[in-house]
Every structure is written in structure tokens, then in C-alpha cells.
Design a protein around this motif. Structure first.
Motif, mmCIF file in Angstrom:
data_model
loop_
_atom_site.group_PDB
_atom_site.id
_atom_site.type_symbol
_atom_site.label_atom_id
_atom_site.label_comp_id
_atom_site.label_asym_id
_atom_site.label_seq_id
_atom_site.Cartn_x
_atom_site.Cartn_y
_atom_site.Cartn_z
ATOM 1 N N ASP A 177 -34.098 -0.569 67.605
ATOM 2 C CA ASP A 177 -35.200 -1.407 67.873
ATOM 3 C C ASP A 177 -36.439 -0.495 67.889
ATOM 4 O OD1 ASP A 177 -36.086 -4.339 67.914
ATOM 5 O OD2 ASP A 177 -36.976 -3.594 69.441
ATOM 6 N N TYR A 178 -36.453 0.173 69.007
ATOM 7 C CA TYR A 178 -37.386 0.917 69.295
ATOM 8 C C TYR A 178 -38.027 2.115 68.215
ATOM 9 C CZ TYR A 178 -40.167 4.996 71.344
ATOM 10 O OH TYR A 178 -40.990 6.027 71.728
ATOM 11 N N ARG A 181 -39.829 -0.070 65.435
ATOM 12 C CA ARG A 181 -41.072 -0.773 66.056
ATOM 13 C C ARG A 181 -42.247 0.448 66.097
ATOM 14 N NH1 ARG A 181 -40.527 -6.026 67.221
ATOM 15 N NH2 ARG A 181 -38.475 -6.784 67.605
ATOM 16 N N ASN A 182 -41.639 1.529 66.448
ATOM 17 C CA ASN A 182 -42.632 2.672 66.687
ATOM 18 C C ASN A 182 -42.974 3.786 65.688
ATOM 19 O OD1 ASN A 182 -43.606 1.982 69.622
ATOM 20 N ND2 ASN A 182 -41.386 1.596 69.535
ATOM 21 N N ARG A 184 -43.675 5.320 62.331
ATOM 22 C CA ARG A 184 -44.516 4.955 61.024
ATOM 23 C C ARG A 184 -44.685 6.089 60.294
ATOM 24 N NH1 ARG A 184 -42.908 0.852 62.336
ATOM 25 N NH2 ARG A 184 -43.887 -0.917 62.934
ATOM 26 N N PHE A 201 -33.942 -7.793 64.038
ATOM 27 C CA PHE A 201 -34.849 -7.081 64.169
ATOM 28 C C PHE A 201 -35.829 -8.068 63.443
ATOM 29 C CE2 PHE A 201 -38.482 -4.431 62.031
ATOM 30 C CZ PHE A 201 -39.208 -3.952 63.347
ATOM 31 N N GLY A 203 -39.410 -7.605 63.497
ATOM 32 C CA GLY A 203 -40.733 -6.762 63.312
ATOM 33 C C GLY A 203 -40.972 -6.824 61.702
#
Length: 349
Positions: A177-178, A181-182, A184, A201, A203
């Protein structure tokens, strides 16, 4: 007799430096601070503008590579390892760090803390060539690097790859999940990790050119597929149902996921009886189309006519023959191939 490079005329020196490979420049820069500064001042500034710097962090070492040409070849310029691998070897100190050049075309530095060592070599090379990090390749324990890279530069990554090297454990869901989300990247994003059956998830991902869920893609839901903004999407181990796919096609026909050109789902386990709802107006076809993608670096095109997919930063060509045709409300068409284990959708402009 040693070559007096520090007393070489500027024009000659610039020509000499321009002929050196990146690993040779990094190696030479360790000779002295004067030589390092000389290399920084005299290296052709236009060269690094076309380079891509890759930072790699694995369980046993950190590494910096530089891609200098459009063929995608990477040159390793420096590496950081934990000092424990030395076990009795005596090597020299450089700027307070233990170094080794033996049997290597690039410097290898040894640190008591591998994370700090990896940060040090990245800072050293980015400063030497005045370039940012373009590509980030990590294994599970390297997730610390995501925030570190995001905080040290404004430039978004070009390629990102994260590989889970251990089987699913108690913190696997939190880790994945981290990462989602982070991390890119504008071009290529690859995620390979084991998560539980309950992992969700909520996001978004993108925008990017290519998204590849390399394995264990059972967590991908219909909403995920709709919210992923990518030109190409590949998911392996999908559990999406026929109902989910029909809903996605309605979303696409209405103008959703407008950037999507290629969707490839490999199912974990399915037995389908019927595929498309009547309102989608899907028709069988014998037409043949070629889906072709050439990346910004315009590397060599790789041709595949089987179900194998080459999915990285270079060219890709796939012949799609027969299957089903579907048309978006604005007239754009897509060709679909599907069976018990696979769904492919290629969109034509």
C-alpha cells in the motif's frame, strides 16, 4: 611516466574527458579532489542531459547505473556494499570510506550502514554529473528510498520497479500500500509483491505510460482498473469477473480511461461461459491489427506474435488477429481477444 592531466590545456582536456565512459569518470574522480573538480568543470554539459541515472537498492548492495544511449544499455558506475562482506580484506580509505577497485570496472565502497552508503554514492554521482535520478529499482527492504528520492528532487521518476523478494508476511499489505501510494513514475511502473486475499487499494495511479502488476494481481478491482491512468496496463493473477469487464467496457465506451491503448489481464483462475452483454454491441471480427508502441527513446522495436509480452521502456509490437470489435461513442474502435485465462484489449486511434 604519469600523464600530467592537471596541466593539460583546456581544449585538449575537454576532448579527453568527453571520450571517457561514465564509470571511468567516476573512478578517476576518486584520485584527488582537484581531479574531481576538474572533471566536473570540463565534462561536456550537454551529455548528461540525455542520460538516465538509475538508483538500485537490493538486499546485498546499492548501485548507480547510467544509461547513455537509446539502446537502453546501462553502465554501472559505482556500488555500495556492507562492510561485513570484506571479512579480513585490507583495502584503502578514500574520503573516510573503505574502497575497492580490484577486479571491477567501477568503484565499490564499503559501509557499516548500507542505506547510508547507497545515499552517499547517489549523492556523489548526481553531484559529479549534475543530474537527477531517473529510474529507481527496489526490493522489499528498499522502500525507504521512495520518500528519500521524492524529497531530494522535484523531477518525477521516469521508471520505477519494486520487487517483493519474500513471501507474503504480516506487514506485506502495509508495504505494498505504501509503495502504491508514494511511488510515481511518468513512463514505467512495475509492482511485484505478495499480499493477502483481503488486501485492498483505494488510491489512484498515474498518469504514466506503462503499468505492470507483475504477479499476485488478485487485489485489482473494477474501481482500481477505472482509476489507473496509464496508456498500457498489464495485470497478472487477476480475479476480475466477466461482470467487472462488462462494466469496464461500458465505462470505456462512455469516454472513460481515454488514454488507455492496451489492456492485458492474465487471470488467476476462471471458467467463463458468456462474455459480453448485448448493450455493448460487441461483434466478432476476423480483422488483423498491429498494436505498436515506441518509447520516447525510440529504441529497437521488439516483435511478438505469441502471448508473451515485453513490457519495459523500449519499443513493442503485437499482432492482434481476430476476436471481437467494440466501438466507443466517439467512433474509436478496439479489438478484444479473450479466453479462459486471458483478456487483451487493443485500442486504435
Amino acid at each position: 611516466m604519469p600523464f600530467p592531466i592537471l596541466r593539460t590545456p583546456f581544449v585538449v582536456l575537454s576532448e579527453i574527458v568527453s571520450l571517457l565512459e561514465p564509470n571511468e569518470i567516476v573512478t578517476a574522480s576518486f584520485c584527488s579532489k582537484k581531479l574531481k573538480n576538474l572533471l566536473k568543470r570540463n565534462f561536456p554539459r550537454g551529455k548528461p542531459l540525455a542520460w538516465r541515472l538509475t538508483m538500485t537498492d537490493k538486499n546485498s548492495y546499492g548501485e548507480v547505473d547510467i544509461e547513455t544511449s537509446e539502446d537502453g544499455e546501462h553502465i554501472t558506475v559505482i556500488s555500495a556494499k556492507h562492510i561485513s562482506v570484506l571479512e579480513g580484506h585490507k583495502l584503502k580509505l578514500t574520503n573516510g570510506y573503505i574502497r575497492g577497485f580490484a577486479c571491477s570496472e567501477f568503484p565499490v565502497l564499503y559501509f557499516n550502514d548500507q542505506v547510508k552508503g547507497t545515499k552517499w554514492i547517489v549523492d556523489y554521482v548526481t553531484d559529479l554529473f549534475s543530474i537527477d535520478i531517473s529510474n529507481l529499482f527496489l526490493v522489499r527492504n528498499g522502500t525507504w528510498a521512495i520518500d528519500w528520492v521524492n524529497n531530494r528532487q522535484e523531477k518525477i521518476l521516469y521508471d520505477f520497479e519494486w520487487i517483493e523478494t519474500a513471501k507474503c508476511n504480516s506487514d506485506a499489505d502495509k508495504t505494498v500500500d505504501y509503495v502504491l501510494r508514494n511511488a510515481r513514475a511518468s513512463n514505467y511502473c512495475s509492482i511485484e509483491g505478495s499480499v493477502s486475499d483481503n488486501f485492498k487499494f483505494d488510491g489512484e495511479l498515474g498518469p504514466m505510460s506503462q503499468l505492470w502488476i507483475r504477479s499476485n494481481g488478485h487485489w485489482i478491482t473494477l474501481n482500481n482498473l477505472i482509476n489507473f491512468d496509464s496508456i498500457e496496463i498489464t495485470v497478472r493473477g487477476s480475479r476480475l469477473s466477466v461482470s467487472d469487464l462488462n462494466s469496464f467496457l461500458r465505462h470505456w465506451r462512455a469516454g472513460g480511461s481515454s488514454r488507455l491503448k492496451w489492456l492485458h489481464l492474465n487471470f488467476e483462475e476462471h471458467t467463463f461461459q458468456e462474455w459480453f452483454d448485448e448493450d455493448l454491441e460487441v461483434v466478432e471480427t476476423n480483422e488483423e491489427r498491429v498494436y505498436r508502441r515506441v518509447c520516447a527513446r525510440e529504441g529497437p522495436v521488439n516483435k511478438y506474435v505469441s502471448n508473451m509480452l515485453f513490457f519495459f521502456s523500449f519499443g513493442f509490437e503485437r499482432v492482434v488477429h481476430g476476436g471481437y470489435s467494440i466501438q466507443r461513442m466517439d467512433g474509436v474502435k478496439a479489438l478484444i481477444q479473450c479466453d479462459l485465462r486471458e483478456f487483451i484489449m487493443a485500442v486504435w486511434a
